[in-house]
Design a protein around this motif. Sequence first.
Motif, short mmCIF file in Angstrom:
data_model
loop_
_atom_site.label_atom_id
_atom_site.label_comp_id
_atom_site.label_asym_id
_atom_site.label_seq_id
_atom_site.Cartn_x
_atom_site.Cartn_y
_atom_site.Cartn_z
N VAL A 1 0.86 -1.18 0.00
CA VAL A 1 0.00 0.00 0.00
C VAL A 1 0.90 1.24 0.00
N ILE A 2 0.76 2.05 -1.04
CA ILE A 2 1.67 3.18 -1.22
C ILE A 2 0.88 4.46 -1.48
N VAL A 3 1.23 5.50 -0.76
CA VAL A 3 0.66 6.82 -0.96
C VAL A 3 1.60 7.63 -1.84
N VAL A 4 1.04 8.30 -2.85
CA VAL A 4 1.82 9.19 -3.70
C VAL A 4 1.17 10.57 -3.67
N LYS B 1 -3.31 -1.04 6.03
CA LYS B 1 -1.90 -0.87 6.35
C LYS B 1 -1.30 0.22 5.45
N LEU B 2 -0.04 0.54 5.71
CA LEU B 2 0.72 1.46 4.86
C LEU B 2 2.13 0.90 4.72
N ASP B 3 2.61 0.79 3.49
CA ASP B 3 3.95 0.26 3.25
C ASP B 3 4.91 1.30 2.69
N GLY B 4 4.39 2.28 1.96
CA GLY B 4 5.28 3.24 1.34
C GLY B 4 4.64 4.60 1.16
N LEU B 5 5.50 5.62 1.11
CA LEU B 5 5.06 7.00 0.90
C LEU B 5 6.00 7.66 -0.08
N VAL B 6 5.44 8.25 -1.13
CA VAL B 6 6.21 9.04 -2.08
C VAL B 6 5.79 10.49 -1.94
N ASN B 7 6.68 11.32 -1.42
CA ASN B 7 6.41 12.74 -1.28
C ASN B 7 6.83 13.45 -2.56
N ASN B 8 5.84 13.84 -3.35
CA ASN B 8 6.12 14.41 -4.66
C ASN B 8 5.51 15.79 -4.86
N ALA B 9 4.55 16.17 -4.02
CA ALA B 9 3.83 17.43 -4.22
C ALA B 9 4.78 18.63 -4.14
N SER B 10 4.61 19.56 -5.08
CA SER B 10 5.44 20.77 -5.09
C SER B 10 4.82 21.80 -6.02
#
Length: 299
Positions: free
Chosen positions: A8-11, A92-101
């Motif tokens: 489970v990945i948040v982008v 659950k949460l497995d990954g996070l991609v911080n991309n906002a800009s």
Amino acid sequence: MGTLEDRVIVVTGAGRGIGREHALLLASEGAKVVVNDLGGSADGKGSEAGPAVAVVEEIKAAGGDAIVSTDDVASAQGADNLIRSAIAAYGKLDGLVNNASILRDGMVFNVDDEQWESVLHVGLSGTFYPGRAAARYWRELSKAGKPVAGSIVNTTSESGLFGNMGQSNYAAAKAGVAALTEVWARELKRYGVRVNAIAPRAATRLTAQVGAAESTDPNAPMHPGNCSPWVAYLLSDSCAISGEVFVVYGGVVHRVAPWTLDDSWKLRKETRWAPKELADAVFETGIPSKAGRNTGLIR
């Protein structure tokens, strides 16, 4: 099976450009993706659910699994809600991609207060708040004795790493993101979390503001999709890398060496320097240069 099956990945910032490419590839590799995007313009104005909805629809049409989030990740409440939404939807949460800009360029003498604060708010706070929310979740799991294999991928920029004229606000935000990456990697290692960052070279709607048209050719070196395979690897169980920053473009992944002491230029004496002594010492030693060579002075 894909390399990210059932993770489970948040982008964040996933409605367009680089974030969109990340979301599509991660889903194609088997991840369940939370597509987060406030839907604002390239300079951070307005909001619209459409971009995030469109990406989720594209993922589902290809047989993947994704949900929409329009939370404002530059606010603590929005970031907390984003992470809670991922866990509520998928358990659950497995990954996070911080991309906002966002990008709002200007020379140091032209940048107004709002330009300065808005870019730092989205680029730096919009990385910190989701990272903090995810870290708290993984830390609690670890303290409860449950296994954790989390991964955060932050998005910095060569502007922040090496400097770029006209981008005081953006460079400051992105340099801060690189620093957060190194700090978090050290802080979260004990809890089973890896943290890395990429500095993408890609032509997107942000670069279009400064004359580099958005790349739509998937075979072009500056196409944003070229950055996504490395992000997928950094999020995968097969990756053991942490605390690193990489410049990514085309088929290239290039590690960035962090700040180091430069032994090619050093002044030293046994007691405190006097200003006149320093002037003489610099004259004799030469001015340090970024190329690692000393440049002699004329006087």
